[in-house]
Design a protein around this motif. Sequence first.
Motif, PDB file in Angstrom:
ATOM      1  N   PRO A 183      16.491  17.992  -2.129  1.00 46.63           N
ATOM      2  CA  PRO A 183      17.292  18.597  -1.044  1.00 46.63           C
ATOM      3  C   PRO A 183      18.308  19.603  -1.549  1.00 46.63           C
ATOM      4  O   PRO A 183      18.849  19.461  -2.649  1.00 46.63           O
ATOM      5  N   LYS A 184      18.524  20.625  -0.734  1.00 44.40           N
ATOM      6  CA  LYS A 184      19.544  21.633  -1.038  1.00 44.40           C
ATOM      7  C   LYS A 184      20.849  21.155  -0.409  1.00 44.40           C
ATOM      8  O   LYS A 184      21.032  21.224   0.810  1.00 44.40           O
ATOM      9  N   LEU A 185      21.761  20.664  -1.226  1.00 40.20           N
ATOM     10  CA  LEU A 185      22.972  20.057  -0.695  1.00 40.20           C
ATOM     11  C   LEU A 185      23.999  21.076  -0.232  1.00 40.20           C
ATOM     12  O   LEU A 185      24.894  20.763   0.538  1.00 40.20           O
ATOM     13  N   SER A 186      23.890  22.319  -0.719  1.00 36.21           N
ATOM     14  CA  SER A 186      24.774  23.356  -0.197  1.00 36.21           C
ATOM     15  C   SER A 186      24.359  23.645   1.243  1.00 36.21           C
ATOM     16  O   SER A 186      23.188  23.696   1.572  1.00 36.21           O
ATOM     17  N   VAL A 187      25.343  23.811   2.108  1.00 34.07           N
ATOM     18  CA  VAL A 187      25.048  23.993   3.525  1.00 34.07           C
ATOM     19  C   VAL A 187      24.441  25.370   3.748  1.00 34.07           C
ATOM     20  O   VAL A 187      25.068  26.392   3.485  1.00 34.07           O
ATOM     21  N   ILE A 188      23.214  25.383   4.215  1.00 32.78           N
ATOM     22  CA  ILE A 188      22.533  26.640   4.500  1.00 32.78           C
ATOM     23  C   ILE A 188      22.136  26.637   5.971  1.00 32.78           C
ATOM     24  O   ILE A 188      21.353  25.798   6.405  1.00 32.78           O
ATOM     25  N   GLN A 189      22.695  27.541   6.728  1.00 29.13           N
ATOM     26  CA  GLN A 189      22.360  27.634   8.138  1.00 29.13           C
ATOM     27  C   GLN A 189      21.746  28.993   8.409  1.00 29.13           C
ATOM     28  O   GLN A 189      22.390  30.028   8.244  1.00 29.13           O
ATOM     29  N   ALA A 190      20.490  28.965   8.798  1.00 28.63           N
ATOM     30  CA  ALA A 190      19.799  30.218   9.060  1.00 28.63           C
ATOM     31  C   ALA A 190      20.385  30.895  10.297  1.00 28.63           C
ATOM     32  O   ALA A 190      20.829  30.226  11.233  1.00 28.63           O
ATOM     33  N   GLU A 191      20.397  32.195  10.286  1.00 31.18           N
ATOM     34  CA  GLU A 191      20.879  32.952  11.433  1.00 31.18           C
ATOM     35  C   GLU A 191      19.704  33.356  12.315  1.00 31.18           C
ATOM     36  O   GLU A 191      18.602  33.588  11.839  1.00 31.18           O
ATOM     37  N   GLY A 192      19.975  33.412  13.584  1.00 26.55           N
ATOM     38  CA  GLY A 192      18.963  33.908  14.504  1.00 26.55           C
ATOM     39  C   GLY A 192      17.959  32.894  14.977  1.00 26.55           C
ATOM     40  O   GLY A 192      16.938  33.261  15.584  1.00 26.55           O
ATOM     41  N   ILE A 193      18.182  31.582  14.715  1.00 25.78           N
ATOM     42  CA  ILE A 193      17.249  30.573  15.217  1.00 25.78           C
ATOM     43  C   ILE A 193      17.191  30.682  16.739  1.00 25.78           C
ATOM     44  O   ILE A 193      18.229  30.637  17.404  1.00 25.78           O
ATOM     45  N   PRO A 194      16.007  30.846  17.310  1.00 26.47           N
ATOM     46  CA  PRO A 194      15.918  31.047  18.762  1.00 26.47           C
ATOM     47  C   PRO A 194      16.427  29.836  19.536  1.00 26.47           C
ATOM     48  O   PRO A 194      16.047  28.706  19.263  1.00 26.47           O
ATOM     49  N   SER A 195      17.306  30.088  20.488  1.00 26.45           N
ATOM     50  CA  SER A 195      17.774  29.065  21.420  1.00 26.45           C
ATOM     51  C   SER A 195      17.329  29.498  22.812  1.00 26.45           C
ATOM     52  O   SER A 195      17.738  30.553  23.303  1.00 26.45           O
ATOM     53  N   ILE A 196      16.490  28.697  23.425  1.00 25.81           N
ATOM     54  CA  ILE A 196      15.836  29.111  24.668  1.00 25.81           C
ATOM     55  C   ILE A 196      16.283  28.227  25.825  1.00 25.81           C
ATOM     56  O   ILE A 196      16.183  27.002  25.766  1.00 25.81           O
ATOM     57  N   ASP A 197      16.785  28.878  26.858  1.00 29.10           N
ATOM     58  CA  ASP A 197      17.289  28.197  28.046  1.00 29.10           C
ATOM     59  C   ASP A 197      16.131  27.975  29.022  1.00 29.10           C
ATOM     60  O   ASP A 197      15.540  28.923  29.530  1.00 29.10           O
ATOM     61  N   LEU A 198      15.800  26.707  29.258  1.00 27.59           N
ATOM     62  CA  LEU A 198      14.665  26.382  30.130  1.00 27.59           C
ATOM     63  C   LEU A 198      15.054  26.220  31.599  1.00 27.59           C
ATOM     64  O   LEU A 198      14.216  25.853  32.416  1.00 27.59           O
ATOM     65  N   SER A 199      16.313  26.499  31.931  1.00 26.58           N
ATOM     66  CA  SER A 199      16.741  26.279  33.312  1.00 26.58           C
ATOM     67  C   SER A 199      15.922  27.067  34.342  1.00 26.58           C
ATOM     68  O   SER A 199      15.765  26.581  35.478  1.00 26.58           O
ATOM     69  N   PRO A 200      15.382  28.264  34.026  1.00 22.26           N
ATOM     70  CA  PRO A 200      14.543  28.933  35.029  1.00 22.26           C
ATOM     71  C   PRO A 200      13.359  28.094  35.485  1.00 22.26           C
ATOM     72  O   PRO A 200      12.904  28.232  36.624  1.00 22.26           O
ATOM     73  N   LEU A 201      12.879  27.207  34.635  1.00 25.30           N
ATOM     74  CA  LEU A 201      11.762  26.349  35.035  1.00 25.30           C
ATOM     75  C   LEU A 201      12.158  25.464  36.210  1.00 25.30           C
ATOM     76  O   LEU A 201      11.389  25.260  37.142  1.00 25.30           O
ATOM     77  N   TYR A 202      13.340  24.931  36.150  1.00 24.34           N
ATOM     78  CA  TYR A 202      13.768  23.953  37.145  1.00 24.34           C
ATOM     79  C   TYR A 202      14.462  24.615  38.327  1.00 24.34           C
ATOM     80  O   TYR A 202      14.671  23.987  39.357  1.00 24.34           O
ATOM     81  N   THR A 203      14.772  25.901  38.190  1.00 25.19           N
ATOM     82  CA  THR A 203      15.398  26.634  39.279  1.00 25.19           C
ATOM     83  C   THR A 203      14.369  27.335  40.154  1.00 25.19           C
ATOM     84  O   THR A 203      14.486  27.384  41.365  1.00 25.19           O
ATOM     85  N   HIS A 204      13.336  27.832  39.489  1.00 30.91           N
ATOM     86  CA  HIS A 204      12.412  28.723  40.205  1.00 30.91           C
ATOM     87  C   HIS A 204      11.005  28.173  40.376  1.00 30.91           C
ATOM     88  O   HIS A 204      10.243  28.681  41.189  1.00 30.91           O
ATOM     89  N   LEU A 205      10.626  27.155  39.599  1.00 25.22           N
ATOM     90  CA  LEU A 205       9.280  26.632  39.760  1.00 25.22           C
ATOM     91  C   LEU A 205       9.221  25.709  40.971  1.00 25.22           C
ATOM     92  O   LEU A 205      10.083  24.875  41.174  1.00 25.22           O
TER      93      LEU A 205
END
Length: 252
Positions: A16-38
């Motif tokens: 394991p890489k114990l130094s904290v590595i956080q990738a930038e740009g990980i996609p975060s997708i809001d699924l609320s349109p599914l429950y609003t419009h479907l």
Amino acid sequence: MGEVDPAFIQEPEHRPKLSVIQAEGIPSIDLSPLYTHLSGDSDSVSDPISLQGLVKEIGSASKHWGFFQVINHGVPLEKRQRIEDATRKFFAQSLEEKRKIRRDEVKVLGYFDTELTKNVRDWKEVFDFTVQEPTLVPASLEPDDKEVTEWYNQWPEYPPDLREACQEYAKDMVNLALKLLELIALSLDLPAKRFVEFLEDHTSFIRLNHYPPCPSPDLALGVGRHKDAGALTILAQDDVGGLEVKRKSDGE
């Protein structure tokens, strides 16, 4: 710092890489349109523009990352909290109690604490259960074998609410998984139900992982490097970091 059994020790390049590595740009997708419009099914939408944007996001994330975070996914927080509370109570028991429902060659579901990944033991213990019970699976790996066998879940006596919490949570997770598969299909210009139609008799299962504190966290991994075998994996995110993912586009 205590010693770790050599069975757990990863090769230097896989530790394991114990130094904290956080990738930038990980996609975060809001699924609320599914429950609003479907309305009823995913082919009937009152706001197609919202769905088109969601499908485009899913397609891009799948192509370039092969991994993404979803928010506003429709799984009630109280169900997540209930299964987490019951899970903690189960794993807090003695090893003797947990091993009363230990899985083996015949009972393939239940508790297990000696799993290997890439021939190295994982620093974890797990509890597995299938969503459909019984779950029908091929009796052998032979492609022409028409026989099936049945898998049944094992449930502990304690905590008494674990079974119900797991079964209720599983229903919502199946619905989420099917919605995600529909979006992925649409992102490939396929009919929404293209993948779902193959999964009527699916073999979905949920794994509850517990990672005890490790005396030498620089040597062992909770789960070694691997690729999942199923069509789709949904990981529940808690307040403990540590997940490493190789991006599909460049392997970073």
